[in-house]
Design an enzyme around this catalytic site. Structure first.
Site, PDB file in Angstrom:
ATOM      1  N   HIS A 119      -4.277   4.176  10.087  1.00 13.93           N
ATOM      2  CA  HIS A 119      -3.270   5.047  10.690  1.00 13.93           C
ATOM      3  C   HIS A 119      -3.959   5.923  11.726  1.00 13.93           C
ATOM      4  O   HIS A 119      -5.038   6.457  11.473  1.00 13.93           O
ATOM      5  CB  HIS A 119      -2.612   5.949   9.638  1.00 13.93           C
ATOM      6  CG  HIS A 119      -1.653   5.235   8.751  1.00 13.93           C
ATOM      7  ND1 HIS A 119      -1.016   5.855   7.693  1.00 13.93           N
ATOM      8  CD2 HIS A 119      -1.203   3.969   8.750  1.00 13.93           C
ATOM      9  CE1 HIS A 119      -0.229   4.988   7.088  1.00 13.93           C
ATOM     10  NE2 HIS A 119      -0.333   3.838   7.711  1.00 13.93           N
ATOM     11  N   ASP A 143       1.287  -2.055  11.826  1.00 14.12           N
ATOM     12  CA  ASP A 143       0.971  -1.530  13.164  1.00 14.12           C
ATOM     13  C   ASP A 143       2.226  -1.091  13.914  1.00 14.12           C
ATOM     14  O   ASP A 143       2.284  -1.161  15.140  1.00 14.12           O
ATOM     15  CB  ASP A 143       0.209  -2.574  13.999  1.00 14.12           C
ATOM     16  CG  ASP A 143      -0.973  -3.167  13.258  1.00 14.12           C
ATOM     17  OD1 ASP A 143      -1.790  -2.372  12.756  1.00 14.12           O
ATOM     18  OD2 ASP A 143      -1.072  -4.403  13.167  1.00 14.12           O
TER      19      ASP A 143
END
Length: 430
Positions: free
Chosen positions: A41, A13
């Site tokens: 993503h 992340d």
């Protein structure tokens, strides 16, 4: 000209999507080399948001070949759904734009069921997986009983391989009190999905070797973060694959010399999803503030991320285990307005100061962060596109991070928009 490997340098992340998209525009080929659809993503292109979890980021770029390597575990049903969802956003994916390694392992419904059972049966043994079958699929790969993409092309062989697979899984399921899997039904499911997967199958190692020899730019796109690496992460609170940069070679079928420049993606603070040690975690109002500003919720699961100060000791460790040449520092703007900011430089364990996170699970839980405190800044960094637009104290913070981790900043991101990026060094020009 170098090929480039992008790896998350923390627990995932880190903002890889934006950086990968920026690099993908310059690449001829974009390769996923590990993991599955357990890591999301987010790409923002011309105001449109694309959310990917299995497909390489290159699929949204015309003229770029996207490749799913042999190191990835592929859920064929999710793949079909993700392709269809992108199609609704105007992204057309064909065998001319996407290739999948014929020797990649498949994630099956029984893997998802086993993953879910393990995560919910006993809260004290929970790892914090996404329950999408990633780990069990890798177990079958290592156990030499996996069903692979190429097996979908041979119905007779597929039946024999399912029989071998279920000899293991049904024995396990009987012991766990779970209903056994019917082999004929599983074969029917796989043969039904096969025509939608096989057109993308290819001998990926040969395809990539040809591209390399032709001088085409290859971008290796890592998922998750190196601190979740099954060997070098916070074991057992890790994923089931190797994430460090060396896996780009193994997971795509190329030799180590093909890797080139290693770019580590680093968030200006630290986050983690799920269980496991987190030395700099903030459970107070500051942690909440960082999480709210940074919109720290998982793309795949929607789970709230744990937040904390920047941990230079952990990133320094990743710089070494992945051979990182430079970093892309993201989300600097989230720290705007803090009067003071802390950076973890090492840990205190049993009265000793250590410069890395130990391998022992017990020690990882006991370490205490050693902090240095620097002044924050009250001007905004959001949207800055040059060093001259950054507050002096923000630059000082970035420089201190470089000193502590032993790697320089190649790119600096100041917002989710792809153009809000300060370029120091283009990895493809190394």
């Amino acid at each position: 000209m170098a090929n480039v490997v992008v790896v998350g340098a923390q627990w995932g992340d880190e903002g890889k999507g934006k950086i990968v998209d920026w690099l993908a525009e310059q690449a001829d080929v974009v390769v996923r080399f590990q993991g599955g659809h357990n890591a999301g993503h987010t790409l923002v292109i011309d105001g449109t948001t694309y959310k990917l979890s299995l497909l390489p980021s290159g699929v949204v770029r015309g003229g770029t070949l996207s490749v799913i390597g042999n190191g990835v575990v592929v859920d064929p049903w999710h793949l079909v759904d993700e392709i269809a969802r992108l199609g609704q956003q105007g992204v057309t994916i064909t065998p001319e734009t996407l290739r999948i390694a014929d020797n990649a392992t498949l994630i099956l419904p029984l893997h998802r069921e086993l993953d879910h059972f393990r995560e919910t049966a006993n809260a004290t043994l929970r790892i914090g997986t996404t329950k999408r079958g990633i780990g069990p699929a890798y177990e079958d790969k290592v156990g030499r009983r996996a069903i692979r993409v190429v097996d979908l092309a041979d119905a007779d062989l597929l039946g024999a391989k399912i029989e071998r697979l279920l000899a293991h899984h049904n024995a396990l399921r009987r012991g766990l009190g779970i209903e056994e899997v019917d082999g004929a039904a599983l074969k029917t499911e796989l043969l039904a999905i096969a025509p939608r997967i096989l057109p993308f199958a290819d001998t990926v190692w040969a395809l990539l070797d040809e591209a390399r020899r032709a001088g085409r730019r290859i971008l290796f796109e890592g998922a998750q973060g190196a601190l979740l690496d099954v060997d070098h992460g916070t074991y057992p609170y890790v994923t089931s694959s190797n994430i460090v940069a060396a896996q780009a070679a193994t997971g795509s079928g190329l030799g180590p010399s093909a890797i080139g420049y290693v770019l580590g993606i680093v968030k200006a603070y630290t986050t983690r999803v799920g269980e496991g040690p987190f030395p700099t975690e903030l459970t107070d109002a500051i942690g909440e503030k960082i999480g709210e500003r940074g919109r720290e919720f998982g793309v795949v699961t929607g789970r709230k991320r744990r937040c904390g100060w920047f941990d230079a000791a952990l990133v320094r460790q990743t710089v070494r285990t992945s051979g990182i040449d430079g970093i892309a520092l993201t989300k600097l703007d989230i720290l705007d307005g803090f009067e003071t900011i802390k950076i973890c430089t090492g840990y205190r364990l049993d009265g000793r100061i250590i410069d890395h996170l130990p391998a022992s699970q017990a020690d990882q839980a006991r370490v205490e962060p050693v902090y240095e405190t620097i002044d924050g800044w009250f001007e905004t960094t959001a949207g800055a596109r040059s060093w001259a637009e950054l507050p002096a104290q923000a630059i000082k913070y970035v420089r201190r991070i470089e000193e502590l981790i032993g790697a320089t900043v190649a790119l600096l991101s100041t917002s989710p928009e792809r153009d809000d990026t300060i370029l120091v060094h283009n990895p493809f020009e190394d």
